[in-house]
Scaffold this motif. Structure first.
Motif, PDB file in Angstrom:
ATOM      1  N   ILE A  40      -7.047  10.112  -5.766  1.00 16.98           N
ATOM      2  CA  ILE A  40      -6.990   8.980  -5.942  1.00 16.98           C
ATOM      3  C   ILE A  40      -6.760   8.149  -4.531  1.00 16.98           C
ATOM      4  CG2 ILE A  40      -5.405   6.807  -6.640  1.00 16.98           C
ATOM      5  CD1 ILE A  40      -4.658   8.552  -9.262  1.00 16.98           C
ATOM      6  N   VAL A  41      -5.992   8.715  -3.794  1.00 25.17           N
ATOM      7  CA  VAL A  41      -5.415   8.304  -2.332  1.00 25.17           C
ATOM      8  C   VAL A  41      -6.244   9.134  -1.399  1.00 25.17           C
ATOM      9  CG1 VAL A  41      -3.568   7.761  -0.835  1.00 25.17           C
ATOM     10  CG2 VAL A  41      -3.216   7.748  -3.379  1.00 25.17           C
ATOM     11  N   LYS A  42      -7.409   8.548  -1.057  1.00 28.23           N
ATOM     12  CA  LYS A  42      -8.262   9.325  -0.152  1.00 28.23           C
ATOM     13  C   LYS A  42      -8.285   8.567   1.158  1.00 28.23           C
ATOM     14  CE  LYS A  42     -11.404  11.109  -3.664  1.00 28.23           C
ATOM     15  NZ  LYS A  42     -12.872  11.149  -3.997  1.00 28.23           N
TER      16      LYS A  42
ATOM     17  N   ALA B 280       0.809  -1.050   0.093  1.00 31.35           N
ATOM     18  CA  ALA B 280      -0.045  -0.238  -0.108  1.00 31.35           C
ATOM     19  C   ALA B 280       0.760   1.386  -0.030  1.00 31.35           C
ATOM     20  CB  ALA B 280      -1.054  -0.153   1.238  1.00 31.35           C
TER      21      ALA B 280
ATOM     22  N   LYS C 211      -9.572   1.437   4.278  1.00 27.90           N
ATOM     23  CA  LYS C 211      -9.765  -0.030   3.791  1.00 27.90           C
ATOM     24  C   LYS C 211      -8.520  -0.794   3.337  1.00 27.90           C
ATOM     25  CE  LYS C 211     -14.086   1.589   1.264  1.00 27.90           C
ATOM     26  NZ  LYS C 211     -14.702   1.833  -0.100  1.00 27.90           N
ATOM     27  N   LEU C 212      -7.641  -0.159   2.896  1.00 30.91           N
ATOM     28  CA  LEU C 212      -6.194  -0.940   2.685  1.00 30.91           C
ATOM     29  C   LEU C 212      -5.527  -1.267   4.112  1.00 30.91           C
ATOM     30  CD1 LEU C 212      -4.460   1.148  -0.025  1.00 30.91           C
ATOM     31  CD2 LEU C 212      -5.380  -0.906  -0.369  1.00 30.91           C
TER      32      LEU C 212
ATOM     33  N   PRO D 287     -10.791   7.314   3.078  1.00 35.18           N
ATOM     34  CA  PRO D 287     -11.588   6.099   3.046  1.00 35.18           C
ATOM     35  C   PRO D 287     -10.791   4.821   2.405  1.00 35.18           C
ATOM     36  CG  PRO D 287     -12.841   7.885   2.514  1.00 35.18           C
ATOM     37  CD  PRO D 287     -11.434   8.419   2.519  1.00 35.18           C
ATOM     38  N   THR D 288     -10.110   5.227   1.280  1.00 33.93           N
ATOM     39  CA  THR D 288      -9.527   4.296   0.598  1.00 33.93           C
ATOM     40  C   THR D 288      -8.037   3.628   1.637  1.00 33.93           C
ATOM     41  OG1 THR D 288      -9.758   5.170  -1.609  1.00 33.93           O
ATOM     42  CG2 THR D 288      -7.942   3.565  -1.345  1.00 33.93           C
ATOM     43  N   VAL D 289      -7.361   4.467   2.314  1.00 29.51           N
ATOM     44  CA  VAL D 289      -6.255   4.311   3.043  1.00 29.51           C
ATOM     45  C   VAL D 289      -6.786   3.254   4.223  1.00 29.51           C
ATOM     46  CG1 VAL D 289      -4.675   5.144   4.873  1.00 29.51           C
ATOM     47  CG2 VAL D 289      -5.138   6.288   2.639  1.00 29.51           C
TER      48      VAL D 289
ATOM     49  N   TYR E  91       2.166   1.741  -3.329  1.00 33.27           N
ATOM     50  CA  TYR E  91       1.176   2.468  -4.365  1.00 33.27           C
ATOM     51  C   TYR E  91       1.006   4.114  -4.077  1.00 33.27           C
ATOM     52  CZ  TYR E  91      -3.375   3.322  -6.250  1.00 33.27           C
ATOM     53  OH  TYR E  91      -4.449   3.936  -6.987  1.00 33.27           O
ATOM     54  N   ASP E  92       1.002   4.244  -2.673  1.00 28.64           N
ATOM     55  CA  ASP E  92       0.977   5.747  -2.201  1.00 28.64           C
ATOM     56  C   ASP E  92       2.119   6.578  -2.919  1.00 28.64           C
ATOM     57  OD1 ASP E  92      -0.059   7.853  -0.613  1.00 28.64           O
ATOM     58  OD2 ASP E  92       2.127   7.702   0.208  1.00 28.64           O
TER      59      ASP E  92
END
Length: 259
Positions: free
Chosen positions: A132-134, A114, A140-141, A136-138, A117-118
């Motif tokens: 892209i990197v919000k 992760a 979830k990862l 909520p996404t963080v 990807y960041d």
């Protein structure tokens, strides 16, 4: 309830415990306390500083929390064994410890993936990073960080190949900044990957050519070096964390002088 059918395993991996028992115990205890202090300090700095509430630093905090989990899966039992006359463990206790250690290793690779990807998005697509990197996404990862080991490894390698391709097309100043942000992650990823590869190969081949003490050290190195040095590497390499730590130390000194 029937407590008679309990299987116990005798551990014979320790070296010269009778002679150096207390020396090993003090060294191990010092390492474990250092892991707790260093990781907790960086996590606390990230948590308290609102400027560090960004994806990159949240991933770092999650990585350090995972390090605390992995270290706690190993060190308390190891400390007990070092002071015991016989190193024994129940089958269920050993299975639970193994589950925790493998969970730590899988989570470590997922978090490193992760983070790769960041870094890829921030360097290769900087204008779209915030979309892209919000957060909520963080989240979830981080929540789904316990998956198989090899897909994240492949993804990390792919991410850094793309980063390298972008860096080669840009200026020296761009490459320097990219290296500054990626170097801590690369050091941690390479060290962890090499040790995990050694552990998997050595456990299957059971080579007699490697000295016993070296094999023991290398077999637990992925639970020793990353938890101990990850907070140091990030604390020294990433300027925002280093500045926050310095401000915290200066604030404590001023408070001591005031009182």
């Amino acid at each position: 309830m029937d407590f008679t059918n309990v299987t116990y395993l005798t551990l014979n991996g320790h070296v010269d415990l009778q002679t150096y028992r207390y020396f090993y115990f003090l060294i191990t205890l010092t390492v474990y306390i250092s892991i707790i202090v260093f990781n907790t300090a960086v996590i606390f700095v990230i948590f308290m500083n609102k400027r560090l509430h960004e994806p990159m630093y949240i991933f770092i905090a999650a990585l350090l929390c995972n390090a605390l989990f992995g270290a706690t899966a190993l060190y308390p039992k190891l400390l007990i064994d070092l002071l015991s006359e016989k190193q024994v463990s129940s089958y269920h206790g050993c299975s639970f410890q193994a589950f925790c250690v493998y969970t730590y290793a899988a989570s470590e690779f997922m978090l490193l993936s992760a983070m790769a990807y960041d870094r890829y998005v921030s360097i290769c697509k900087p204008l779209h990073y915030s979309n892209i990197v919000k957060m909520p996404t963080v989240r979830k990862l981080i929540c789904f960080s316990c998956i198989a080991i090899f897909p994240p490894v492949i993804f990390i390698i792919y991410s850094y190949m793309r980063i390298l391709a972008v860096c080669l097309k840009n200026s020296k100043d761009f490459r320097r900044k990219a290296l500054q942000t990626c170097l801590p992650h690369l050091i941690i990823f390479i060290n962890f990957s090499v040790n995990m590869c050694f552990e998997m190969i050595n456990s299957r081949l059971e080579s007699k050519q490697i000295p016993h003490i070296i094999a023991i050290i290398l077999s637990v190195e992925y639970l020793l070096i990353p938890p101990l040095f990850n907070p140091i590497i990030y604390g020294l390499k990433l300027q925002e964390i280093l500045k926050s730590i310095k401000r915290l130390i200066l604030w404590k000194k001023r408070a001591e002088v005031y009182f």
